[in-house]
Every structure is written in C-alpha cells, then in structure tokens.
Design an enzyme around this catalytic site. Sequence first.
Site, PDB file in Angstrom:
ATOM      1  N   GLU A   1      -6.389  -6.068  -2.199  1.00  0.00           N
ATOM      2  CA  GLU A   1      -4.570  -6.094  -2.306  1.00  0.00           C
ATOM      3  C   GLU A   1      -4.759  -6.336  -3.938  1.00  0.00           C
ATOM      4  O   GLU A   1      -4.893  -7.345  -3.828  1.00  0.00           O
ATOM      5  CB  GLU A   1      -4.309  -6.618  -1.170  1.00  0.00           C
ATOM      6  CG  GLU A   1      -2.529  -6.688  -1.449  1.00  0.00           C
ATOM      7  CD  GLU A   1      -1.776  -5.429  -0.063  1.00  0.00           C
ATOM      8  OE1 GLU A   1      -0.869  -4.914  -0.357  1.00  0.00           O
ATOM      9  OE2 GLU A   1      -2.829  -4.734   0.800  1.00  0.00           O
TER      10      GLU A   1
ATOM     11  N   CYS B   1       3.402  -8.352  -4.588  1.00  0.00           N
ATOM     12  CA  CYS B   1       3.306  -7.416  -5.035  1.00  0.00           C
ATOM     13  C   CYS B   1       3.628  -6.576  -4.228  1.00  0.00           C
ATOM     14  O   CYS B   1       4.320  -5.247  -5.040  1.00  0.00           O
ATOM     15  CB  CYS B   1       1.782  -7.685  -4.366  1.00  0.00           C
ATOM     16  SG  CYS B   1       1.029  -7.519  -2.884  1.00  0.00           S
TER      17      CYS B   1
END
Length: 470
Positions: free
Chosen positions: A229, A263
Amino acid sequence: MTKKIEVRNPRTGKFDYVIIPPPPRLLAQQCNRARRAQSRWQQLGVEGRIAALQQWKQAILSRREQLTDALVNDTGRLSISVLEIDSFLNSIDRWCSLAPELLQDSAKNTSIPFIALQQTSVPYSLVGVISPWNFPLLLSMIDTIPALLAGCAVVVKPSEIAPRFVAPLLIALNEVPDLRDILLFVEGGGRTGASLIDYVDLVCFTGSVATGREVAEAAARRFIPAYLELGGKDPAIVLESANLELATSAILWGAVVNSGQSCLSIERIYVAESIFEDFYHKLVAKAHRLQLAHPTLESGEIGPIIAERQAGIINDHLLDAVEKGAVIHCGGKVEDLGGGWWCRPTVLTNVNHSMKVMTEETFGPIMPVMSFPSVEEAIYLANDSIYGLSGAVFAGSEAEALAVARQLNVGAISINDAALTAMMHEGEKNAFNFSGMGASRMGAAALKRFTRKQAFLIKTNSINDPWWFE
C-alpha cells in the site's frame, strides 16, 4: 554493537525516546521462534484464536490511557489518536465476527461423478508487517489482525519515527500466553525492515513508492508474496451540479484530517469552471476556521507534521508552486512553533500539472484547486498521475457522479463524500498504477490473502483401475 536510534517528538522537536534495533542474529532467532510457535496457534482453530485476540483486547482496554499517551507522543495529536485506538479495537471485533465464515472448509461433488472435492485454507507460517508513521497503531494492525485470525504468526516492524505505541501493546500482550509467542514487534529502521524480509513467508508494507519498490524486489528474489500500500495523489472532481456546501466541507475534511498525512488524503481538486470562484471562496472561508493544536492539544484541529523530512517536502512543493504562478489564499508555509513543524490548511489556485503540488505526493494539509472546462478534461486530469489509490466525485445525482467515477483509474471512489475508505473497510479494492500491489487489504480478501487454498480430490467409487481406463 547495534547503533541506537533516537526518536523525535513532533510537538517539541526534542529527541526524547530511544529504540535499539535487534542485531541480525537476534532478529533471526525471534523470527524462528515465532515460526515454531505458529503450528500451535494454527491448531487452536479459529475459535481459539478469536478467544486469544479478545483477551488481548481486554488487556489493551485496561491500558488505554497509556496507549493514548504513547500515540500522542508519537504523532503530536489527540483526537485522531483516540479515533485510531477505537478503530483498532473495533477491527478486532469485526474480524473476529467474520473469520469463522471466511475460513470455513468446503466440500462438494464435481463434474466427474465419482470425484469429490474438499477445500481448506492453509495459513502462511510467518507474516512480516512493515508499517508507517502517519497512523502508527492502525496501520501496523490493519494487516496483523486478519493475518493472526487466518492462523499466521506475525512480526511487526513499526516506523522508527513513531514507535512509542509498541510498549503498552507489549505489556498487554504478555497477559495472553497463546498470543505472545506468535505476535512479535521488532524496533528498528530501514535496515531492520529489509532484513525482516529474509525470514518471513509473506510481507505487507505500507509506505512510499520508492521503498515499496525495494520491498517488492526483495520479496521477488525470495519468491514470496508482497502486499504493498503505497503513495497517493487522490483527486476530487466537483461537477457543476454539485452541492457546494457539501463538497467544500467533505473535501476540506478529506484534505486536512491528520494534517493531510494520509495516503487517502485529497491532494488535487478539479472544479467545473462555472462554479470555480464560488467553490474556492467557500473552501478558503472554511479552512480559515480551523486552528492549529498549539500550544495545547485542545487548541485546534490541526496537529504537527510528524516526520521532520515531510516538513521539507511540503515547503518545497509550496515554493515550487508559487514560483510557477500559483496563488495562495490561506496558510502557505511550514512554521516552527515550539520546536515542532506545523502547517495551516492551505488553499492554492492558478495551479497546473507542471507543479509538484499537483503531481507528487505532498502529505500535508494542502489543497490545490484547478478549474476544468469539460467533464472529459476533468477525467483526463484526474487520471494524469502515476498514482491510483482513491478519489472522490461530487455531483447533483448519484448517477452523474458514478458515470464519471467509473472512468477514473483508482481503486476506490467516494461519491459525494471524501476519503471514505479511511472509515469503511468492507469494500474490496486494488491500488492502480504505482499506488500499490497485491490483493485488497479491505473486504473478505484482506483475510483470505494470508492463506493458500489446498484441494483434496477424492475418488469415491470402488473400481481399482484408474477411471480413464474404464
């Protein structure tokens, strides 16, 4: 002798905590011990593993205050730390409720009348989790909890920038005999994380694209799965029909929550030309109302920049934008207050894709707003990125928003809201482009990815000869 790592307090700038990475031989011994203990953990069955995790949860609850204090010292913010703990504890309950069904064996007849099929799931023995500093507790546990329930042993390497939260977790862990030998935390920097990959059977990494590439290459050399990720540059598209009060409030939250250090933050905003002026004026007015959480934790909503290096990146992006013609309407710089680095919510206009603030991950409370003349241009701009984690679309109707959302090259799109995947983990999604690799860490796949399917093909008739000779 292993060199100690000093840890900086993001509110004061002082180095007030020390971690000592394990020497290579000790790391190998710790991983081998967890691997040996894994078979007992697997044999407990899913109900036994659920009981152990629930016992750990109760032990953590009794030390909630210490865990909160540690997270505050790690990150410099209070309300998000409380939310982080709540989300972590809720995730234990959620996965404990889902695991029995997701891990259930199956049996059925096949297309060949006398061949039956039984299937089971076999966990990877040892999983490595390398986690980041922006949500240190939540992102170290988002992979760990489903991996444990799947039957894996887990070694977590938290970020050396925010490692204080580990100590209260370990105290609680020592109260759970079934869990303490198969869940390990190792402290250290990048070298420790790189070494960990040599000892595990699967690695989960959350962090930058550059480091993620190194993790993927190391995992490939060992022929083990890597679930990554990585960064994001999440776009929001605001169509002419959108509710501007809703859109500005949602985008502001999605851009500045945790001071933009996520993010999943909204980092690019594209607005239809006809509503552009109205939109950014509303956004600026709302951004002005937010205050820094300084001098006290309760003084405002915006915490400090956690990683000192990130403060430099934010300043660099802002200077680059201004030099290329961007106009700053509020905020606009990183401030040194009491030794910590702080950035007020910042709205920019007159931006374009020649600027770093529109193309590179900023990871701060920065909102560059750009107008578009047509929906086709908005989609093109949103997709003009090396990233593809998530995004948002605002429109007067769900159908109109979905028509645009389906053309975006990102894994998850919030409709008439922003950054919903930060709170809702039920929908499976994959990262596009350089935002990640591997199976979804949300939805049922988040647990199933820690197991390998095993099939038993059983001949059910009594004929001695192989069936294809009959």
